[in-house]
Enzyme design. Structure first.
Site, short mmCIF file in Angstrom:
data_model
loop_
_atom_site.label_atom_id
_atom_site.label_comp_id
_atom_site.label_asym_id
_atom_site.label_seq_id
_atom_site.Cartn_x
_atom_site.Cartn_y
_atom_site.Cartn_z
N ASN A 87 0.84 -1.20 0.00
CA ASN A 87 0.00 0.00 0.00
C ASN A 87 0.87 1.25 0.00
O ASN A 87 1.69 1.38 -0.94
CB ASN A 87 -1.14 -0.03 1.02
N ASP A 88 0.78 2.14 0.93
CA ASP A 88 1.35 3.50 0.79
C ASP A 88 2.84 3.52 0.41
O ASP A 88 3.63 2.78 0.99
CB ASP A 88 1.25 4.26 2.11
N GLN A 98 4.51 0.32 2.28
CA GLN A 98 3.77 -0.52 3.21
C GLN A 98 3.58 -1.88 2.56
O GLN A 98 3.08 -1.98 1.43
CB GLN A 98 2.42 0.12 3.53
N SER A 110 2.97 3.97 8.11
CA SER A 110 3.58 4.91 7.16
C SER A 110 4.50 5.95 7.79
O SER A 110 4.31 6.36 8.94
CB SER A 110 2.49 5.60 6.35
N ARG A 115 -1.07 9.24 13.39
CA ARG A 115 -0.15 8.45 12.54
C ARG A 115 0.21 9.20 11.26
O ARG A 115 -0.49 10.13 10.86
CB ARG A 115 -0.78 7.11 12.19
N ASP A 116 1.27 8.73 10.66
CA ASP A 116 1.76 9.19 9.35
C ASP A 116 2.44 10.56 9.54
O ASP A 116 1.94 11.40 10.30
CB ASP A 116 0.65 9.26 8.31
N GLU A 122 -5.41 11.06 7.05
CA GLU A 122 -4.26 10.18 6.93
C GLU A 122 -3.20 10.80 6.01
O GLU A 122 -3.51 11.61 5.14
CB GLU A 122 -4.68 8.83 6.33
N1 DQQ Z 1 -1.87 3.10 5.63
C1 DQQ Z 1 -0.96 2.92 6.73
C2 DQQ Z 1 -1.29 3.99 7.71
C3 DQQ Z 1 -1.98 5.00 6.88
C4 DQQ Z 1 -2.77 4.17 5.93
C5 DQQ Z 1 -1.12 1.53 7.26
C6 DQQ Z 1 -3.19 4.91 4.70
O1 DQQ Z 1 -0.13 4.49 8.34
O2 DQQ Z 1 -2.78 5.86 7.66
O3 DQQ Z 1 -0.75 0.57 6.29
O4 DQQ Z 1 -3.41 4.03 3.60
#
Ligand code: DQQ
Length: 478
Positions: free
Chosen positions: A38-39, A55, A100, A158-159, A215
């Site tokens: 993912n990210d 991710q 992330s 987060r992030d 996010e």
């Molecule tokens: N993906 C991550 C998080 C974020 C989310 C988790 C956004 O840190 O907020 O895999 O896709």
């Protein structure tokens, strides 16, 4: 203060792309060697080499135990898989996932800031890299912020977006306040390890259309403005604000959608050695979770997009020019040739791995239509339409796939042509990926999964034909 520790994170084997006979696996969009992506995270150019972290669940094609995958590139286009960079450590602040974050150069030390997840806790953690950025050592003082600001009912913490300002580090963290709206917390630090809460960088309100939790904030200067990218829950898309940054507070002035294709999320940007602002985003799947698990992989990265400031505080997007190094066989057809050769436009260029630029002259009226990955009988196709009356660009996937495992979508984007402006669609087709740049100000990224082996044609409809440039595109794997 904690000491740095060695985790022995050898992770996955370094290597090139697996040769899996899967017609939906892209050839020139980045994806994990296997499992889930993912990210994009930790984007950085270091001693000339581009690093892309992401991710990653290496164990299955579904979201799960989140690690940081890693790949390197000499040119932003061709990639080599590297060992996994971060693995959740049992009995630690990231035992339930390394979510992330970003990479910075801390006076010569490669440094990652990521969200460590343990139970309900989401807290910032550091990892320090060796010179080659292949081995990472988690900081023993993690988490570097022990708790979110007190007294608030927050949704997520987060992030990270981290930058230098007046000799200090500043960090934006994504969050939301229950029943109030999305919010970005701002912190500052002299050393990336001791952080002081400043105040909110920016916040939204329930009902203003920006969701409830923000996010993946990414905050940066672009020309004479600042930009904040956000992926708000529950919008399932990324928005941008451009505006004014003063006294450590950001005041949005213009809001927009980064990508209208319904599959683009959690992008991150970085500045390369040339000073360009480059963005990658996660383009998620459009088929059932069961189909993703059966495939053993899911999630791809968008192509690298260069961001510049457009008129009126908007953002312009162009595919990085380095991508042109992937171009192979080329065909150019003018408007009359497009009309005459309606069924043979591609020649020997593969209709599932190609780039095309279709340009309609200024003065377009009515509706134009372009069918991609189209069978001769049109039973399977994806339609792109532009209606000059409504000034709406549409991607219609109703007939993209005959499979019941595919979730079809219809996506709309507003695109008002200026006086004297034609329509220019720059389109990348990569097996199951469709990326469209319309007049460099509207992007649509989506996924399609045609089932028939002859879903390879392109066709045009409408009164006006465009001129066409077509290229076969090669693979990005070294
Ligand atoms: N993906 C991550 C998080 C974020 C989310 C988790 C956004 O840190 O907020 O895999 O896709």
């Amino acid at each position: 203060m904690g000491q740095e520790i060695h985790d022995g994170m050898d992770g996955a084997e370094k290597g090139s792309e697996a040769t899996i006979p899967d017609p939906y696996r892209p050839a020139y969009h980045f994806l994990a060697p296997t499992g889930w992506l993912n990210d994009p995270n930790g984007l950085i150019q270091w001693n000339g080499t581009f690093h892309l972290f992401y991710q990653h669940n290496p164990y299955a094609g579904v979201w799960g135990s989140i690690h940081w995958g890693h790949a390197t590139s000499p040119d932003l286009v061709h990639w080599t898989h590297e060992p996994i960079a971060l693995v959740p450590s049992p009995n630690s602040p990231d035992e339930d996932g390394c979510w992330s974050g970003i990479a910075v150069n801390d006076n010569g030390t490669p440094t990652l800031m990521y969200t460590g997840v343990r139970g309900d806790d989401q807290l910032p953690c550091l990892a320090l890299g060796d010179d080659d950025l292949l081995t990472w050592h988690k900081y023993a003082g993690n988490p570097v912020i022990p708790a979110p600001p007190a007294g608030l009912e927050i949704e997520g913490f987060r992030d990270h977006s981290v930058w230098r300002e007046d000799g200090l580090w500043y960090m934006a963290i994504g969050s939301g306040i229950r029943d109030v709206g999305g919010l970005i917390f701002l912190y500052r630090s002299a050393d990336l390890r001791n952080w002081e809460y400043v105040h909110p960088l920016c916040s939204g309100e329930i009902g203003d259309g920006t969701g409830t939790m923000w996010e993946c904030p990414d905050f940066f200067a672009l020309d004479d403005r600042h930009v904040l990218l956000l992926s708000p829950i529950p919008l399932r898309k990324t928005i941008f604000f451009t505006g004014n940054y003063a006294d450590q507070r950001f005041t949005p002035e213009v809001e927009g959608t980064v990508d209208w294709g319904g599959h683009f999320y959690a992008p991150q940007t970085f500045q390369d050695d040339q000073g360009r602002r480059i963005m990658f985003g996660w383009v998620w799947e459009g088929r059932t979770v069961e189909a993703q698990a059966a495939a053993g992989w899911a999630g791809i990265m968008s192509l690298p997009r260069i961001l510049t400031l457009g008129s009126g505080g908007t953002i312009r997007y162009t595919p990085a020019s380095e991508l042109q190094s992937l171009r192979g066989e080329h065909r150019h057809l003018d408007e009359s040739e497009v009309r005459e050769q309606a069924d043979e436009l591609l020649g020997t260029i593969p209709g599932d791995q190609m780039e095309l630029i279709a340009e309609w002259n200024p003065g377009l009226v009515g509706e134009v239509e372009l069918l991609l990955r189209c069978t001769p009988d049109r039973a399977e196709h994806t339609a792109i339409r532009y209606d000059t009356a409504t000034q709406i660009l549409t991607v219609d996937q109703t007939l993209s796939s005959l499979s019941e495992e595919v979730v079809p979508g219809v996506y709309h984007a507003p695109l008002a042509l200026l006086p004297g402006e034609g329509l220019r669609l720059h389109i990348f087709i990569d097996h199951s990926v469709l990326e469209i740049y319309a007049n460099e100000r509207v992007c649509l990224s989506t996924r399609f999964y045609p089932t028939r082996s002859d879903s390879l044609g392109i066709k045009f409809g409408g009164d006006d034909a465009p001129s066409l440039d077509l290229w076969a595109i090669g693979s990005i794997w070294q």
